[in-house]
Design an enzyme around this catalytic site. Sequence first.
Site, mmCIF file in Angstrom:
data_model
loop_
_atom_site.group_PDB
_atom_site.id
_atom_site.type_symbol
_atom_site.label_atom_id
_atom_site.label_comp_id
_atom_site.label_asym_id
_atom_site.label_seq_id
_atom_site.Cartn_x
_atom_site.Cartn_y
_atom_site.Cartn_z
ATOM 1 C CG ASP A 238 -1.879 -1.194 1.203
ATOM 2 O OD1 ASP A 238 -2.242 -1.649 0.101
ATOM 3 O OD2 ASP A 238 -2.214 -1.686 2.297
ATOM 4 C CE LYS B 115 2.209 -2.458 -4.373
ATOM 5 N NZ LYS B 115 1.975 -2.057 -2.979
ATOM 6 N N GLY C 83 -4.601 -4.155 -3.862
ATOM 7 C CA GLY C 83 -5.581 -3.095 -4.099
ATOM 8 C C GLY C 83 -4.794 -1.864 -4.480
ATOM 9 C CG HIS C 84 -2.079 -1.968 -7.016
ATOM 10 N ND1 HIS C 84 -1.217 -2.580 -7.893
ATOM 11 C CD2 HIS C 84 -1.794 -2.496 -5.800
ATOM 12 C CE1 HIS C 84 -0.447 -3.438 -7.220
ATOM 13 N NE2 HIS C 84 -0.789 -3.416 -5.958
ATOM 14 C CD GLN D 225 0.553 -8.881 -2.672
ATOM 15 O OE1 GLN D 225 1.215 -9.493 -3.492
ATOM 16 N NE2 GLN D 225 -0.706 -8.578 -2.887
#
Length: 429
Positions: A13, A16, A40-41, A224
């Site tokens: 988080d 990225k 979750g980007h 990650q």
Amino acid sequence: MGNLIILGSQWGDEGKGKLVDLLAEQFDFIVRFQGGHNAGHTLVTGGQKTILSLIPSGILHEHVQCLIGNGVVLSLSALFQEAQMLIARGVPVFDRLRVSPLCPLILDSHVALDLAREKAQGANAIGTTGRGIGPAYEDKIARRAVRVADLFHRERFAAKLGEILDYHNFILQRYFQAPPIDFQRVLESNLDLGERLKPLVADVTGILEKLSIDGRNVLFEGAQGAMLDVDLGTYPYVTSSTTTAGGAAAGTGIGPRRLHEVLGIVKAYATRVGAGPFPTELFDEFGEHLSRVGREFGSVTGRRRRCGWFDAVALRRSVVHSSCSALCVTKLDVLDGLDTIRICVGYRIDGRVSGTPPLLAGDFAECTAVYEDAAGWKEPTAGITRYEDLPPNARSYLERLQALVGVPITIISTGSDRNQTIVRHSPFA
Ligand code: GDP
Ligand code: IMO
Ligand code: MG
């Protein structure tokens, strides 16, 4: 130019997605190489937010082709759900996306096993995202996974799926006293979605090889973060894939000499979701500030992220793991208004101060952080796009981080929007 890997260098988080979306301008292809829909980007463009879990973060760009490499564990239902969300917003996903036939599939039974195992662990749970990631990777390593290519041979797929579900259901029912997963339902849903996937399936390694020969630029998008790496992170409080730079080669089938630059993404502080050691974690008003101002809630699970000061000790190690050539510091604006900002420069273990982190999570948990204080700044940095415009103390803070870690900070993010960024040097300047 050349090929670039973008990685999280902390516990995930770091931002990225924002950076991949921003740098996508300069690339023809973007490829995911590990993880799955545990990621979750978040991308924000012109105030519009998009959260992507599986589809590479370049998908909003017309000129970009997106690839999912063999290292990704694939949930077909998650993929099509995400594609649907994008299509509803006018993004022609299927024109821009190709998927490796070698991706192992995440089945409903992997999700059930992940959840059952976490429940059984009670207080010792890892705090997974509950997406079936760990069990899917286990099956890959155990050589019993069903993969994308299997979907196109109905009989063979049904036979393999039957075996794997027998095994999963045995563990679910006998070991975890959990309900079994229905074979027929899993078979039909995967075969149906497999038919829809068929036109997108392509030899990702072959595509990348051709691109290299043609001199086109590829961006490898990590998920990650380094400290969640299955081998090198705070094991067992990690994810189940190689999140460090080596994963980009193994997860796409291209050799390491095709990977040219590595940009590590770090927050100006630190966060972690789920359990596991976190020496700089804060439980006071500063932690509260980071959580509130940084809106530190998971983009996938909505869970509250644990917050703490920047950890230069852990970061030096993750820079080694990925041979980072440059760093991008995100969320600098979240520190605006603090009088003092702390930087962890050592770990105290058994009365001794060490500049390198311990190798074992158990020892990690025994460490207390040794801090150095930096002066804060009152002026807002939010939205600043030129380095010279940052308050002097913000520049001093960044320069101190750079000196401690020994890698140039070439990009600084001052807000969630694509444009709220300072690019001091392009990754290929
Ligand atoms: P990822 O998983 O590494 O892509 O990061 P996430 O998207 O899970 O979390 C990063 C969060 O911080 C998202 O909500 C972003 O919109 C937000 N963000 C990214 N960069 C910045 C920044 O520089 N400032 C602020 N305030 N928010 C940012
Ligand atoms: P992005 O790509 C932050 C964490 C989970 C848990 C551990 C194992 O958005 O940075 P898993 O479901 O992978 O078996 O969970 O890893 N985790 C993440 N933390 N960001 C992520 O992805 C994460 N993906 C997994 O919270 O501690
Ligand atoms: Mg995330």
